[in-house]
Design an enzyme around this catalytic site. Structure first.
Site, short mmCIF file in Angstrom:
data_model
loop_
_atom_site.label_atom_id
_atom_site.label_comp_id
_atom_site.label_asym_id
_atom_site.label_seq_id
_atom_site.Cartn_x
_atom_site.Cartn_y
_atom_site.Cartn_z
N LYS A 117 0.85 -1.20 0.00
CA LYS A 117 0.00 0.00 0.00
C LYS A 117 0.88 1.24 0.00
O LYS A 117 0.67 2.16 -0.80
CB LYS A 117 -0.90 0.00 1.23
CG LYS A 117 -1.55 1.35 1.53
CD LYS A 117 -2.46 1.32 2.74
CE LYS A 117 -1.75 1.57 4.04
NZ LYS A 117 -1.43 2.97 4.35
N ASN A 118 1.87 1.29 0.89
CA ASN A 118 2.63 2.53 1.06
C ASN A 118 3.63 2.77 -0.04
O ASN A 118 4.17 3.87 -0.16
CB ASN A 118 3.29 2.56 2.44
CG ASN A 118 2.25 2.71 3.54
OD1 ASN A 118 1.08 3.03 3.25
ND2 ASN A 118 2.63 2.44 4.77
N CYS B 225 -4.72 12.70 12.23
CA CYS B 225 -5.49 11.47 12.17
C CYS B 225 -5.43 10.86 13.57
O CYS B 225 -4.82 11.43 14.48
CB CYS B 225 -4.93 10.52 11.12
SG CYS B 225 -3.40 9.75 11.63
N ARG C 223 0.39 14.60 12.64
CA ARG C 223 0.85 14.35 11.27
C ARG C 223 1.10 15.65 10.49
O ARG C 223 0.52 15.91 9.45
CB ARG C 223 -0.18 13.49 10.52
CG ARG C 223 -0.64 12.26 11.24
CD ARG C 223 0.41 11.20 11.45
NE ARG C 223 0.90 10.61 10.23
CZ ARG C 223 0.32 9.59 9.60
NH1 ARG C 223 -0.81 9.11 10.06
NH2 ARG C 223 0.84 9.09 8.49
N ASP D 31 4.59 0.52 12.05
CA ASP D 31 3.35 -0.06 11.52
C ASP D 31 3.14 -1.51 11.96
O ASP D 31 2.10 -2.09 11.68
CB ASP D 31 3.33 0.00 9.99
CG ASP D 31 3.23 1.43 9.51
OD1 ASP D 31 3.44 1.67 8.30
OD2 ASP D 31 2.98 2.33 10.33
N ARG E 229 -8.65 -0.21 4.51
CA ARG E 229 -7.69 0.74 3.92
C ARG E 229 -6.37 0.04 3.60
O ARG E 229 -5.65 0.45 2.71
CB ARG E 229 -7.42 1.88 4.91
CG ARG E 229 -8.63 2.71 5.21
CD ARG E 229 -8.24 3.94 5.99
NE ARG E 229 -7.18 4.69 5.28
CZ ARG E 229 -6.69 5.84 5.72
NH1 ARG E 229 -7.13 6.36 6.84
NH2 ARG E 229 -5.76 6.46 5.03
#
Ligand code: EPZ
Length: 423
Positions: free
Chosen positions: A22-23, A118, A123, A309, A401
């Site tokens: 994803k990233n 978030c 952030r 993460d 997500r």
């Protein structure tokens, strides 16, 4: 909103395929803005964040076609009709800020909504803005937007000295520098595999980059970039997440596409805890060496350190480890929101600021819990898979997500898990 129902079950066995990162995909997609020729990404993950980024690129005038059930993204930004990234898209996904550098480099100006914070922290994006100012851009912050403008002759190469490591700011700087006139040096750059993957893709597009994966990256600007086709690197966070499934439940699972170098610091920690990770033809095999794992201490750091993460997922494992584990979260200021939810399942966790002390218990008990952010949601599922009884995880839109087909992937190796469509 949907929920996930998971019931503690026996050992797991079988194979779990790991998707594209994803990233990596969220920074590779904005790279299409740098060229008027098509950029095609293969091995793309099927996630809501990817769909949000596609919508954002389309709102700028790019064409994004999702092919082969979303695994291939064919993109082209021949005509950029709009240089404003609106708040209503940006607020859904912070990674939207990654269109700023490419738009500045290609079109000389951009208006990008400030992403806002978030659940896991404020952030800020100050490092993104300072990096682009070092390339000659002028930044004007007003009405919640960044109004950015390149010099009349375009961005100029410069020295970018990051006071702290930032993945996104490194990505914005790297993309912008590819078209800046002259040489750019990025110091204290992020070294994540997603940065390396971005540099490899940009090089295929004609960029001149050296040093990606190290703390100093040098870029020689070129006049234009051309199209390319690039395979998205394997998702090391999905990989690490599913590696923990057989560790928490017992059994042995093979992670298809897993590569040791993507998760080396994570594997070292698992080894310390009594977990065996071996390389196979198809990926990585994982199993506990014998019975309960031992508690280990964890400090999250930029790559190649322990990934933030994977902190929530590791905490779930430490809840049933033998002994006491100290987890220090040094990247984000509020990334322990899974702790109170795990405590509802009987976990013994004492959170003091950025440090959580976890004293392992024999077994957690299933309970209704709530997902608060992407990685917290999957840590609760992991905990529920080994708990006594049933765990219902609500607000699983967080999960969608970053994890495709989580129910199918875990069911395939023996987990008792299903998705409930709440009214
Ligand atoms: C990327 O976020 C990832 N997201 C995050 O993954 C990941 O947790 C993070 O890197 C760290 O590895 C994507 O790649 C889309 P940072 P990013 O800039 O780039 C501070 C997930 O779960 N900072 O490296 O936003 C920041 O507040 C997500 O997939 C500034 O102060 O992270 C944080 O404390 C969550 N000013 C630290 O730096 C800035 O301008 C690291 O953030 C930028 C960041």
């Amino acid at each position: 909103m949907d929920s996930i129902l998971v019931t503690g079950n026996g050992p797991l066995n079988g194979q779990i395929p790991i998707a594209g990162a994803k990233n990596a995909c969220l920074t590779l997609m904005p790279a299409t803005l740098l060229s008027d020729e098509p950029l095609t990404l293969t091995n793309a993950p099927r996630l809501s964040d990817i769909r949000t980024m596609s919508d954002l690129l389309r709102s700028l005038g790019a064409e994004v076609s999702s092919l082969q059930h979303g695994k291939v993204l064919a993109m082209s930004s021949h005509d950029l009709s709009n240089l404003r990234a609106d708040y209503d898209i940006v607020r859904k996904m912070r990674a939207s800020i990654l269109v700023l550098g490419p738009l500045l480099a290609r079109a000389g100006q951009a208006e990008v909504s400030l992403p806002g914070g978030c659940a896991i922290g404020a952030r800020p994006v100050d490092l993104h803005l300072r990096a682009l100012e070092a390339l000659g851009a002028e930044m004007d912050l007003r009405d919640g937007y960044v109004h950015a403008k390149a010099p009349a002759g375009g961005l100029r190469g410069g020295v970018i000295d990051f006071p702290l490591v930032s993945v996104g700011a490194t990505e914005n700087a790297l993309m912008a520098a590819t078209l800046a006139k002259g040489t750019t040096v990025i110091r204290n750059a992020a070294r994540e595999p997603e940065i390396v993957d971005l540099a490899r893709c940009l090089r295929k597009m004609g960029a001149q980059i050296e040093g990606e994966g190290e703390a100093e990256i040098t870029v020689e600007g070129v006049d234009r970039l051309h199209g390319a086709t690039h395979q998205v690197v394997t998702d090391r966070i999905e990989l690490g997440t599913y590696m923990l499934a057989p560790v928490i439940c017992g059994g042995e699972v093979e992670l298809l596409g897993g590569q040791m170098e993507l998760v080396r610091s994570f594997v070292e920690k698992l080894d310390e805890a009594g977990v065996e990770v071996s390389e196979s033809e198809a990926g990585l095999k994982v199993r506990r060496r014998n019975g309960r794992v031992r508690a280990v201490d964890v400090v999250t750091e930029p790559f190649p350190g322990f990934p933030t993460d994977l902190q929530a997922q590791m905490m779930a494992l430490m809840c049933t480890a033998e002994g006491t584990s100290v987890l220090e979260e040094k990247i984000f200021e509020n990334r322990f929101m899974h702790a109170p939810e795990l405590m509802r399942m009987g976990a013994k966790i004492d959170v003091q600021g950025g440090t959580a002390r976890v004293t392992g218990v024999e077994r957690l008990r299933g309970a209704p819990v709530m997902a608060t952010d992407l990685r917290a949601s999957v840590s609760l599922i992991l905990a529920g898979m080994a708990a006594e009884g049933e765990t219902r995880v609500s607000r699983v839109y967080h999960l969608d997500r970053g994890y495709e087909n989580v129910v199918e992937k875990l069911s395939a190796v023996g987990a008792k898990i299903e998705r409930i469509h709440d009214q």
